[in-house]
Scaffold this active site. Structure first.
Site, short mmCIF file in Angstrom:
data_model
loop_
_atom_site.label_atom_id
_atom_site.label_comp_id
_atom_site.label_asym_id
_atom_site.label_seq_id
_atom_site.Cartn_x
_atom_site.Cartn_y
_atom_site.Cartn_z
N ILE A 160 0.86 -1.17 0.00
CA ILE A 160 0.00 0.00 0.00
C ILE A 160 0.91 1.23 0.00
O ILE A 160 1.91 1.26 0.71
CB ILE A 160 -0.89 0.05 1.27
CG1 ILE A 160 -1.67 -1.26 1.47
CG2 ILE A 160 -1.80 1.27 1.25
CD1 ILE A 160 -2.70 -1.55 0.43
N GLU A 161 0.56 2.23 -0.80
CA GLU A 161 1.26 3.52 -0.77
C GLU A 161 0.26 4.59 -0.38
O GLU A 161 -0.86 4.62 -0.88
CB GLU A 161 1.84 3.86 -2.15
CG GLU A 161 2.42 5.26 -2.22
CD GLU A 161 2.74 5.73 -3.63
OE1 GLU A 161 3.23 6.86 -3.77
OE2 GLU A 161 2.49 4.98 -4.61
N LEU A 162 0.67 5.47 0.51
CA LEU A 162 -0.08 6.68 0.81
C LEU A 162 0.83 7.84 0.45
O LEU A 162 2.02 7.83 0.80
CB LEU A 162 -0.49 6.74 2.28
CG LEU A 162 -1.38 5.61 2.77
CD1 LEU A 162 -1.73 5.80 4.23
CD2 LEU A 162 -2.65 5.50 1.95
#
Length: 192
Positions: A139-141
């Site tokens: 996951i990338e934020l």
């Protein structure tokens, strides 16, 4: 299985797509993944069609759906005994966020491992945070809205070949320039 080749020159335009609807993920435990996507990312469980004959869950928020499909034997296909390293160049799902600092504090409070990165372009800076869900999906934020979306057609480019007429200095990166040069060559080839 028959392979269908599509010729770009005969394609009459893009498909009538509207937006990303959902991402479907296999998981070893629907319950663990459901908790992760609710508690860490703020997704909300929604009703799932009753006709499905397998365990799963649907979640929704931010205009995006996540469909979880339970497959307890998913680890049988993984040849490594150790979790994958957090690598920003690996496959991942990216979400924009408004406060990267808050994301980092919350991940630290939860004891989650993460990796950060910074992307800069012409004075614009994007901060990225990468971490894994319970099944190892990355996951990338990020605050990706800091870099404007510029269509390649609006990028001037400096050809690498000396046979081209000199143009304005490049406003886009290497890949964009290579794509523009390729497009220009295709256009030249079509005109003869």
């Amino acid at each position: 299985m028959e392979t269908v080749a599509v010729e770009v020159n005969n394609f009459e335009g893009a498909l009538p797509l509207l937006s990303l609807n959902h991402v479907s993920l296999l998981c070893t435990s629907v319950w663990d993944s459901l908790r992760f996507y609710e508690q860490v990312l703020g997704f909300v469980p929604i009703k799932r069609p009753s006709s499905f004959k397998f365990n799963g869950a649907w979640l929704y928020n931010y205009g995006i759906g996540i469909h979880l499909i339970e497959n307890p034997s998913i680890d049988d296909f993984d040849t490594s005994a150790e979790p994958r390293p957090i690598n920003p160049k690996d496959n991942h799902i990216s979400f924009q966020c408004t406060d990267v600092g808050l994301v980092l504090r919350r991940l630290e409070d939860m004891g989650m491992k993460y990796v950060t990165a910074v992307v800069e372009d012409e004075g614009n800076k994007v901060e990225q945070v990468f971490f894994h869900d319970p099944d190892g999906y990355m996951i990338e934020l990020c605050n990706c809205e800091n870099i404007p979306i510029i269509p390649l057609s609006s990028c001037s480019f400096k050809p690498r070949s000396s046979s081209f007429i000199k143009s304005a200095p490049a406003k886009c990166g290497f890949i964009e320039n290579a794509m523009m040069e390729s497009l220009s060559m295709e256009m030249l080839n079509m005109s003869f």
